[in-house]
Write an enzyme that holds these catalytic residues in place. Structure first.
Site, PDB file in Angstrom:
ATOM      1  N   LYS A 162       0.745  -1.172   0.044  1.00  0.00           N
ATOM      2  CA  LYS A 162       0.037   0.062  -0.108  1.00  0.00           C
ATOM      3  C   LYS A 162       0.856   1.210  -0.072  1.00  0.00           C
ATOM      4  O   LYS A 162       0.674   2.155  -0.854  1.00  0.00           O
ATOM      5  CB  LYS A 162      -0.875   0.136   1.308  1.00  0.00           C
ATOM      6  CG  LYS A 162      -1.904   1.188   1.278  1.00  0.00           C
ATOM      7  CD  LYS A 162      -2.099   1.730   2.645  1.00  0.00           C
ATOM      8  CE  LYS A 162      -1.120   2.463   3.356  1.00  0.00           C
ATOM      9  NZ  LYS A 162      -1.506   2.711   4.677  1.00  0.00           N
ATOM     10  N   CYS A 232     -18.781   4.900   6.073  1.00  0.00           N
ATOM     11  CA  CYS A 232     -18.631   3.306   6.072  1.00  0.00           C
ATOM     12  C   CYS A 232     -17.526   2.888   7.123  1.00  0.00           C
ATOM     13  O   CYS A 232     -16.710   2.111   6.924  1.00  0.00           O
ATOM     14  CB  CYS A 232     -18.347   2.641   4.618  1.00  0.00           C
ATOM     15  SG  CYS A 232     -18.734   1.009   4.511  1.00  0.00           S
ATOM     16  N   CYS A 239     -25.210   3.619   8.048  1.00  0.00           N
ATOM     17  CA  CYS A 239     -25.650   3.249   6.703  1.00  0.00           C
ATOM     18  C   CYS A 239     -26.969   4.020   6.531  1.00  0.00           C
ATOM     19  O   CYS A 239     -27.261   4.335   5.308  1.00  0.00           O
ATOM     20  CB  CYS A 239     -26.446   1.777   6.952  1.00  0.00           C
ATOM     21  SG  CYS A 239     -25.087   0.563   6.894  1.00  0.00           S
ATOM     22  N   CYS A 242     -25.879   6.987   4.219  1.00  0.00           N
ATOM     23  CA  CYS A 242     -24.979   6.575   3.156  1.00  0.00           C
ATOM     24  C   CYS A 242     -26.097   6.784   1.709  1.00  0.00           C
ATOM     25  O   CYS A 242     -27.181   6.131   2.074  1.00  0.00           O
ATOM     26  CB  CYS A 242     -24.733   5.379   3.177  1.00  0.00           C
ATOM     27  SG  CYS A 242     -23.710   4.811   1.737  1.00  0.00           S
ATOM     28  N   CYS A 248     -26.186  -1.208  -1.640  1.00  0.00           N
ATOM     29  CA  CYS A 248     -25.353  -1.911  -0.744  1.00  0.00           C
ATOM     30  C   CYS A 248     -25.620  -3.132  -0.243  1.00  0.00           C
ATOM     31  O   CYS A 248     -26.603  -3.345   0.478  1.00  0.00           O
ATOM     32  CB  CYS A 248     -24.686  -0.786   0.265  1.00  0.00           C
ATOM     33  SG  CYS A 248     -23.183  -1.706   1.163  1.00  0.00           S
TER      34      CYS A 248
END
Length: 254
Positions: A162, A232, A239, A242, A248
Site C-alpha cells: 500500500k 462506512c 448506513c 449513506c 449496498c
C-alpha cells in the site's frame, strides 16, 4: 457428411476468439451497480472534509522542498501512517519537518530523539528502526532519493505494498497499481467489489485491479479512505446516512 458437420460446429465454437484454435473471449466480470455506487460515493466525498483530505500523507510533506527531499518526506509520512490516525501522523511529520527533515538530518539523529519526535504513532519503536534502516539504504543505494518502482520500494524495511503504490502516486505521479489500506479492503468487500471475499488488503488489490478501469486506480484510494473515515465505519457504519443504502449488499436497512 457427419464428419463435415462436426467440423462446422467446431469452427462456430471458436468464432469469438482471435484466429484458429483460440479460446472464446469471456466477458470481463464486473460487480453489480458499481458505477452507480462509485458516483454516489463521489457525491458523498464532494466536500473533501475527511481526515485524509486535511491531514493525509499528501498534506504532510514540504511542497517547497527540492523534489528529492519532498519524495523522501512522502515515504517517511507513509511509514509513520501505518496503524496510525491521520491526525497523529500529521503532527509527527510537522515535528520532524521543524527540525529539517532530510535523509542526512535523520541519519544524524539518534534513535531516542527520533522516537521522542514521532511518538505516539503506532508501533513507534519499530518505526524508529525501520526509518533508520531505510534512510541508510536510500543514502547508499539511491543517492538520497527514493526508488521509482513498486518492486524496489517494497524491498525497503517497513514499506509494504500500500505504501509503495501511494509513494508512486504522490511522490512520482505514477500509477503502478491500486493502493489498498484497511478502509479500501473493508469497503470493497462490503460492496462486493471482489468476486469472492478477500482476506487482506493485498488480495483486495489484486482482485480490484482485475476489473476496475485503470483510469480510476489513483482516485479510488482517496475516495474510499475518506468514505471509510466518515460514513462506512469499521464498527457501526452510518448506513442511514449513506446514499448507497438501497444498493449496498451490506447495508443495514431500517
Amino acid at each position: 457428411p457427419r464428419q463435415s458437420r462436426r467440423r462446422k460446429s467446431l469452427a462456430i465454437a471458436y468464432e469469438a476468439g482471435q484466429g484458429d484454435g483460440a479460446e472464446p473471449r469471456r466477458a470481463r466480470w464486473e460487480p453489480r451497480d458499481w458505477r452507480e455506487q462509485l458516483e454516489r460515493i463521489r457525491e458523498m466525498r464532494r466536500s473533501r472534509d475527511a481526515p485524509v483530505d486535511e491531514m493525509g500523507v499528501q498534506k504532510c510533506y514540504d511542497s517547497n522542498a527540492p523534489p528529492q527531499v519532498m519524495r523522501y518526506q512522502v515515504l517517511l509520512a507513509l511509514m509513520l501512517s501505518s496503524q496510525t490516525k491521520d491526525q497523529v501522523t500529521s503532527a509527527a511529520m510537522l515535528r520532524l519537518r521543524r527540525r529539517g527533515l532530510t535523509v542526512d538530518s535523520v541519519l544524524q539523529m539518534d534513535d531516542d530523539t527520533l522516537g521522542q519526535i514521532i511518538y505516539p504513532v503506532g508501533f513507534w519503536r519499530n518505526k524508529v528502526k525501520y526509518i533508520k534502516q531505510t534512510t541508510a539504504i536510500l543514502k547508499q543505494k539511491y543517492g538520497g532519493d527514493i526508488p521509482s518502482t513498486v518492486e524496489e520500494l517494497v524491498q525497503l524495511p517497513g514499506v509494504g505494498p500500500k505504501m509503495a503504490h501511494l509513494a508512486m502516486h504522490i511522490a512520482w505521479d505514477s500509477v503502478a497499481g491500486i493502493a489498498v489500506d484497511t478502509h479500501v479492503h473493508r469497503i470493497s468487500n462490503r460492496l462486493k467489489w471482489v468476486k469472492k471475499e478477500t482476506k487482506n488488503p493485498e488480495e483486495t488489490r489484486v482482485a480490484l485491479e482485475e476489473w476496475l478501469p485503470r483510469d480510476l486506480w489513483k482516485e479510488i484510494n482517496w475516495l474510499l479512505v475518506g468514505f471509510g473515515q466518515q460514513t462506512c465505519l469499521p464498527v457501526n457504519p452510518r448506513c442511514s446516512q449513506c446514499l448507497n443504502q438501497d444498493i449496498c449488499p451490506a447495508a443495514k436497512r431500517l
